[in-house]
Design a protein around this motif. Sequence first.
Motif, mmCIF file in Angstrom:
data_model
loop_
_atom_site.group_PDB
_atom_site.id
_atom_site.type_symbol
_atom_site.label_atom_id
_atom_site.label_comp_id
_atom_site.label_asym_id
_atom_site.label_seq_id
_atom_site.Cartn_x
_atom_site.Cartn_y
_atom_site.Cartn_z
ATOM 1 N N LEU A 63 -0.041 7.569 -7.381
ATOM 2 C CA LEU A 63 -0.271 6.138 -7.609
ATOM 3 C C LEU A 63 0.117 5.340 -6.376
ATOM 4 C CD1 LEU A 63 0.916 5.246 -11.214
ATOM 5 C CD2 LEU A 63 -1.405 5.473 -10.375
ATOM 6 N N GLN A 64 -0.795 4.536 -5.893
ATOM 7 C CA GLN A 64 -0.536 3.691 -4.729
ATOM 8 C C GLN A 64 -0.855 2.225 -5.005
ATOM 9 O OE1 GLN A 64 0.883 4.686 -1.841
ATOM 10 N NE2 GLN A 64 1.103 6.695 -2.767
ATOM 11 N N HIS A 65 -1.577 1.966 -6.071
ATOM 12 C CA HIS A 65 -2.082 0.614 -6.316
ATOM 13 C C HIS A 65 -1.141 -0.270 -7.131
ATOM 14 C CE1 HIS A 65 -3.206 2.929 -9.870
ATOM 15 N NE2 HIS A 65 -3.174 1.778 -10.523
ATOM 16 N N ILE A 66 0.044 0.193 -7.449
ATOM 17 C CA ILE A 66 0.979 -0.599 -8.250
ATOM 18 C C ILE A 66 1.496 -1.764 -7.411
ATOM 19 C CG2 ILE A 66 3.205 -0.608 -9.404
ATOM 20 C CD1 ILE A 66 2.780 2.320 -10.067
ATOM 21 N N ALA A 67 1.260 -2.967 -7.890
ATOM 22 C CA ALA A 67 1.730 -4.156 -7.174
ATOM 23 C C ALA A 67 2.744 -4.933 -8.005
ATOM 24 C CB ALA A 67 0.552 -5.051 -6.820
ATOM 25 N N SER A 68 2.672 -4.776 -9.313
ATOM 26 C CA SER A 68 3.601 -5.491 -10.185
ATOM 27 C C SER A 68 3.628 -4.818 -11.543
ATOM 28 C CB SER A 68 3.184 -6.957 -10.333
ATOM 29 O OG SER A 68 1.957 -7.048 -11.024
ATOM 30 N N GLY A 69 4.604 -5.212 -12.355
ATOM 31 C CA GLY A 69 4.722 -4.671 -13.701
ATOM 32 C C GLY A 69 6.064 -4.000 -13.910
ATOM 33 N N SER A 70 6.287 -3.563 -15.141
ATOM 34 C CA SER A 70 7.511 -2.860 -15.509
ATOM 35 C C SER A 70 7.134 -1.482 -16.030
ATOM 36 C CB SER A 70 8.276 -3.631 -16.579
ATOM 37 O OG SER A 70 8.738 -4.854 -16.061
ATOM 38 N N PHE A 71 7.801 -0.462 -15.516
ATOM 39 C CA PHE A 71 7.445 0.922 -15.783
ATOM 40 C C PHE A 71 8.665 1.708 -16.261
ATOM 41 C CE2 PHE A 71 4.687 -0.925 -12.706
ATOM 42 C CZ PHE A 71 3.425 -0.444 -13.009
ATOM 43 N N GLU A 72 8.423 2.687 -17.111
ATOM 44 C CA GLU A 72 9.470 3.585 -17.595
ATOM 45 C C GLU A 72 9.279 4.935 -16.933
ATOM 46 O OE1 GLU A 72 10.923 6.963 -19.906
ATOM 47 O OE2 GLU A 72 8.831 6.430 -19.579
ATOM 48 N N HIS A 109 12.000 8.481 -3.937
ATOM 49 C CA HIS A 109 11.329 8.146 -2.682
ATOM 50 C C HIS A 109 10.020 7.403 -2.943
ATOM 51 C CE1 HIS A 109 14.098 10.055 0.029
ATOM 52 N NE2 HIS A 109 14.013 11.199 -0.619
ATOM 53 N N HIS A 110 9.252 7.854 -3.931
ATOM 54 C CA HIS A 110 7.972 7.196 -4.216
ATOM 55 C C HIS A 110 8.193 5.779 -4.770
ATOM 56 C CE1 HIS A 110 3.714 6.913 -4.736
ATOM 57 N NE2 HIS A 110 3.819 6.728 -6.039
ATOM 58 N N MET A 111 9.168 5.622 -5.641
ATOM 59 C CA MET A 111 9.468 4.287 -6.169
ATOM 60 C C MET A 111 9.920 3.355 -5.048
ATOM 61 S SD MET A 111 11.436 5.072 -9.705
ATOM 62 C CE MET A 111 10.561 5.642 -11.157
ATOM 63 N N HIS A 112 10.738 3.865 -4.168
ATOM 64 C CA HIS A 112 11.207 3.059 -3.041
ATOM 65 C C HIS A 112 10.018 2.613 -2.189
ATOM 66 C CE1 HIS A 112 13.758 1.910 0.390
ATOM 67 N NE2 HIS A 112 14.647 1.706 -0.552
ATOM 68 N N HIS A 113 9.072 3.522 -1.975
ATOM 69 C CA HIS A 113 7.851 3.195 -1.230
ATOM 70 C C HIS A 113 7.066 2.088 -1.943
ATOM 71 C CE1 HIS A 113 4.002 3.673 0.804
ATOM 72 N NE2 HIS A 113 3.444 3.883 -0.368
ATOM 73 N N LEU A 114 6.873 2.234 -3.252
ATOM 74 C CA LEU A 114 6.120 1.227 -4.019
ATOM 75 C C LEU A 114 6.835 -0.119 -4.021
ATOM 76 C CD1 LEU A 114 5.079 3.461 -7.044
ATOM 77 C CD2 LEU A 114 3.578 2.628 -5.216
ATOM 78 N N LEU A 115 8.137 -0.107 -4.218
ATOM 79 C CA LEU A 115 8.904 -1.354 -4.218
ATOM 80 C C LEU A 115 8.877 -2.018 -2.843
ATOM 81 C CD1 LEU A 115 11.847 -0.044 -6.380
ATOM 82 C CD2 LEU A 115 10.374 -1.978 -6.998
ATOM 83 N N GLY A 116 8.913 -1.222 -1.795
ATOM 84 C CA GLY A 116 8.853 -1.760 -0.441
ATOM 85 C C GLY A 116 7.525 -2.416 -0.127
ATOM 86 N N ARG A 117 6.459 -1.905 -0.711
ATOM 87 C CA ARG A 117 5.123 -2.464 -0.469
ATOM 88 C C ARG A 117 4.959 -3.860 -1.063
ATOM 89 N NH1 ARG A 117 0.686 1.046 -2.530
ATOM 90 N NH2 ARG A 117 -0.566 -0.491 -1.458
ATOM 91 N N THR A 118 5.771 -4.218 -2.054
ATOM 92 C CA THR A 118 5.644 -5.546 -2.657
ATOM 93 C C THR A 118 6.070 -6.632 -1.677
ATOM 94 O OG1 THR A 118 7.855 -5.529 -3.648
ATOM 95 C CG2 THR A 118 6.041 -4.655 -4.983
ATOM 96 N N LYS A 119 6.849 -6.283 -0.655
ATOM 97 C CA LYS A 119 7.322 -7.265 0.324
ATOM 98 C C LYS A 119 6.502 -7.265 1.606
ATOM 99 C CE LYS A 119 12.075 -7.322 -1.235
ATOM 100 N NZ LYS A 119 12.300 -8.713 -1.553
ATOM 101 N N GLU A 120 5.537 -6.359 1.720
ATOM 102 C CA GLU A 120 4.789 -6.218 2.963
ATOM 103 C C GLU A 120 3.775 -7.328 3.218
ATOM 104 O OE1 GLU A 120 2.894 -2.422 3.108
ATOM 105 O OE2 GLU A 120 4.758 -1.358 3.480
ATOM 106 N N LYS A 121 3.208 -7.877 2.163
ATOM 107 C CA LYS A 121 2.105 -8.821 2.325
ATOM 108 C C LYS A 121 2.628 -10.232 2.545
ATOM 109 C CE LYS A 121 -0.766 -5.921 -0.559
ATOM 110 N NZ LYS A 121 -1.454 -5.775 -1.804
#
Length: 127
Positions: free
Chosen positions: A48-57, A72-84
């Motif tokens: 999964l790479q397209h996650i931009a927002s939401g709450s996940f279990e 590591h993957h969650m950290h990558h996804l969370l970091g992408r929310t600040k990139e734009k």
Amino acid sequence: ATFKCLNELFGVSFECFASPLNCFFPRFCSAFPDTDAPFGSCGSFFQLQHIASGSFEANPPFTEEVMEQMVHHMHHLLGRTKEKEGEVELPLSFAIFVPDWSDPPMRALELMKASPYYRVDFVVEKR
């Protein structure tokens, strides 16, 4: 009861590690997307790479390698929310369920607690 509570209190509506036989929400990630897709699987969580927002279990398989890869993957996804730059930052969160393997310390737990995205954790004691 746990998933209903997560949904009502935190807006969780997606499982990162599930199968058609144990999912609570209609959309989830699974280990076998080829056979699970007709039942709601979005594929492997690690793809999964397209996650931009939401709450996940997330309740990953209890192997240290998978749990560490998940962090590591969650950290990558969370970091992408600040990139734009210039765009509205939408909330992204994960409710994670892992064993309390703290003696000796589990690397995945150490990585979670060292993350700048870490907020809170607690241990559910045995009865």
